[in-house]
Scaffold this motif. Sequence first.
Motif, short mmCIF file in Angstrom:
data_model
loop_
_atom_site.label_atom_id
_atom_site.label_comp_id
_atom_site.label_asym_id
_atom_site.label_seq_id
_atom_site.Cartn_x
_atom_site.Cartn_y
_atom_site.Cartn_z
N THR A 120 0.84 -1.20 0.00
CA THR A 120 0.00 0.00 0.00
C THR A 120 0.87 1.24 0.00
O THR A 120 1.98 1.25 0.52
N ALA A 121 0.33 2.32 -0.58
CA ALA A 121 1.10 3.56 -0.68
C ALA A 121 0.15 4.74 -0.64
O ALA A 121 -1.08 4.59 -0.69
N ASP A 122 0.72 5.95 -0.55
CA ASP A 122 -0.02 7.21 -0.69
C ASP A 122 -1.24 7.27 0.22
O ASP A 122 -2.39 7.28 -0.23
N PRO A 123 -1.02 7.32 1.53
CA PRO A 123 -2.14 7.28 2.49
C PRO A 123 -3.00 8.54 2.42
O PRO A 123 -2.49 9.65 2.33
N ALA A 124 -4.31 8.34 2.49
CA ALA A 124 -5.27 9.45 2.56
C ALA A 124 -6.21 9.18 3.74
O ALA A 124 -7.33 8.69 3.54
N PRO A 125 -5.78 9.47 4.97
CA PRO A 125 -6.63 9.20 6.13
C PRO A 125 -7.72 10.24 6.30
O PRO A 125 -7.51 11.43 6.04
N MET A 126 -8.89 9.81 6.73
CA MET A 126 -10.04 10.68 6.98
C MET A 126 -10.74 10.19 8.24
O MET A 126 -10.99 9.00 8.39
N VAL A 127 -11.06 11.11 9.15
CA VAL A 127 -11.77 10.74 10.38
C VAL A 127 -13.26 10.99 10.19
O VAL A 127 -13.68 12.09 9.81
N HIS A 128 -14.06 9.97 10.48
CA HIS A 128 -15.51 10.09 10.38
C HIS A 128 -16.15 9.08 11.33
O HIS A 128 -15.76 7.91 11.35
N ASP A 129 -17.10 9.56 12.13
CA ASP A 129 -17.88 8.68 13.01
C ASP A 129 -16.96 7.87 13.93
O ASP A 129 -17.11 6.65 14.07
N ASP A 130 -16.00 8.54 14.57
CA ASP A 130 -15.07 7.92 15.51
C ASP A 130 -14.27 6.78 14.90
O ASP A 130 -13.86 5.83 15.59
N THR A 131 -14.05 6.87 13.60
CA THR A 131 -13.30 5.86 12.87
C THR A 131 -12.33 6.54 11.93
O THR A 131 -12.66 7.57 11.33
N VAL A 132 -11.14 5.96 11.79
CA VAL A 132 -10.21 6.42 10.77
C VAL A 132 -10.44 5.61 9.51
O VAL A 132 -10.34 4.37 9.52
N PHE A 133 -10.78 6.30 8.43
CA PHE A 133 -10.91 5.69 7.11
C PHE A 133 -9.63 5.99 6.35
O PHE A 133 -9.35 7.15 6.03
N LEU A 134 -8.86 4.95 6.08
CA LEU A 134 -7.57 5.11 5.42
C LEU A 134 -7.68 4.61 3.98
O LEU A 134 -7.71 3.40 3.73
N TYR A 135 -7.74 5.55 3.05
CA TYR A 135 -7.75 5.22 1.63
C TYR A 135 -6.29 5.16 1.16
O TYR A 135 -5.49 6.02 1.50
N THR A 136 -5.97 4.14 0.39
CA THR A 136 -4.58 3.93 0.00
C THR A 136 -4.45 3.62 -1.48
O THR A 136 -5.37 3.09 -2.10
N GLY A 137 -3.27 3.93 -2.02
CA GLY A 137 -2.91 3.36 -3.29
C GLY A 137 -2.53 1.91 -3.10
O GLY A 137 -2.34 1.42 -1.98
N HIS A 138 -2.42 1.19 -4.21
CA HIS A 138 -2.19 -0.25 -4.12
C HIS A 138 -1.13 -0.66 -5.15
O HIS A 138 -1.40 -0.67 -6.36
N ASP A 139 0.07 -0.96 -4.67
CA ASP A 139 1.11 -1.51 -5.53
C ASP A 139 0.87 -3.00 -5.69
O ASP A 139 0.75 -3.73 -4.70
N GLU A 140 0.80 -3.45 -6.94
CA GLU A 140 0.58 -4.88 -7.18
C GLU A 140 1.80 -5.69 -6.72
O GLU A 140 2.93 -5.19 -6.68
N ASP A 141 1.56 -6.95 -6.38
CA ASP A 141 2.63 -7.80 -5.85
C ASP A 141 3.78 -7.98 -6.83
O ASP A 141 4.91 -8.24 -6.42
N ASP A 142 3.49 -7.88 -8.14
CA ASP A 142 4.54 -8.08 -9.14
C ASP A 142 5.02 -6.77 -9.76
O ASP A 142 5.62 -6.77 -10.83
N ALA A 143 4.78 -5.65 -9.08
CA ALA A 143 5.17 -4.35 -9.61
C ALA A 143 6.69 -4.21 -9.65
O ALA A 143 7.38 -4.56 -8.69
N PHE A 144 7.19 -3.69 -10.76
CA PHE A 144 8.59 -3.28 -10.86
C PHE A 144 8.67 -1.76 -10.73
O PHE A 144 9.31 -1.25 -9.83
N GLY A 145 7.99 -1.06 -11.64
CA GLY A 145 7.77 0.37 -11.47
C GLY A 145 6.43 0.55 -10.79
O GLY A 145 5.98 -0.27 -9.99
N PHE A 146 5.73 1.65 -11.11
CA PHE A 146 4.42 1.90 -10.52
C PHE A 146 3.36 1.10 -11.29
O PHE A 146 3.04 1.40 -12.43
#
Length: 453
Positions: free
Chosen positions: A34-60
């Motif tokens: 996971t990469a590029d975190p975008a955390p947001m607080v809502h309803d006493d919960t942290v919603f963490l939206y992330t980028g997703h590097d594939e398991d076989d990624a060489f570059g992006f």
Amino acid sequence: MNINYKKLVCTAFFLGGVWLNTHAQNPIIQTKFTADPAPMVHDDTVFLYTGHDEDDAFGFKMHNWLLYTSTDMVNWTEHGAVASLKDFEWVSQENGAWAAHSIERNGKFYLYCPVPGGVGIGVLVSDSPYGPFKDPIGKPLIKKSEHDIDPAVFIDDDGQAYLYWGNPKVYYVKLNEDMISYSGEIVQEPSTPKNYQEGPWVWKRNGHYYLSYASTCCPEGIGYAMSSSPTGPWEYKGMIMDGDKRSNGNHPGIIDFKGKHYVFGFNYNILKQTMAKHYERRSICVEELSYNADGTIQKHPFWSRNVEQVGVLNPYNRVEAETIAWSEGVKTEFATEWERNISWDRGKKVAERLFATAIHNGDYIKVQGVDFSDGPKTIEVSVASLYGGKIEVRADNIDGPLMGTVNIDAKGQGDLWKTVTEPVKNIKGVHDLYFVFKGEMDLFNFDWWKFTK
């Protein structure tokens, strides 16, 4: 991919006769890159939206955006992909789901997503932070130049919303209240702060406006600047975190939650523990942020201080197996199930589920700070057997006291889910919980668990 991650040492203390870990371990997600975190607080919960590097990624190699949630900053529950480039009909490419940003306004949730290569920045909207997210305008919200990456949104106290973005310059524009259109001209910030690279993140505290960003290159650290206005001028104040040769990039996400301040970013630790070559397979980290009395921010070491747990987990509610404080060897998978005895072309979708998979002998899942209160009687687990095996349920450590063993028969039917119930030893108070997997080959898939009193 079965990876045995190097165990990290975390701070612990002795409480009521129990050796209880009270801090998260970095990286906080181990089942996916996971990469590029975008955390947001809502309803006493942290919603963490992330980028997703594939398991076989060489570059992006990034196709979608994932969502994780936590109510205690230690145990994180995966919710799978909540958006992808396919959600934009005007996007033809499949790769390039780079750093997005999330925000809530007037009961709706907005996800601002870049499409690299001069395609622009799009926006998705949902009635729920869990999605589904839809494209409300059918075109890019921002299309100015090849610099249109890394969007970040901030809503000031007067209700005015701003969208920031850019590499290697900072741009901003005033968003309208609908959050899917803007007014006025796009402005290139004339006072781009020192060592700015990309990844802006803007917030306000005690009358001060802050702009943090990936700083210097390469490796990138996290720098920050301050201003008396959301539009600058921005005065460089220093580094929140210096770059480190072990990690090529960085991307800040900063929130307040339950009276504490946090900075998110990423490192390459899981990648580095499995191979010497550098690939873009990143892992999100978090640590507590500290301010000085004058509002400036203290410099932090490179992802070396783990955050304290700010809540406990109730084991008597159903808990998804992908709720994890730390794991080794385990992956997660999303699957759609179809009604049997109906051909695929006319099949009826009956269920969708996310579950733990790629489970082998010696792998484990740790859940931290579990409040057993007066003690459990049994445990229920939902599993789909492949070759069968066992789940050892242990307290406080991977080889800690054995609470019970769940025996899973070998059926060879990985898509047939069943609930197995086993007795457990009585245990009271707050403990860390370990699910230690035993057997040979691919053992089983693991969907959820629940204790009964």
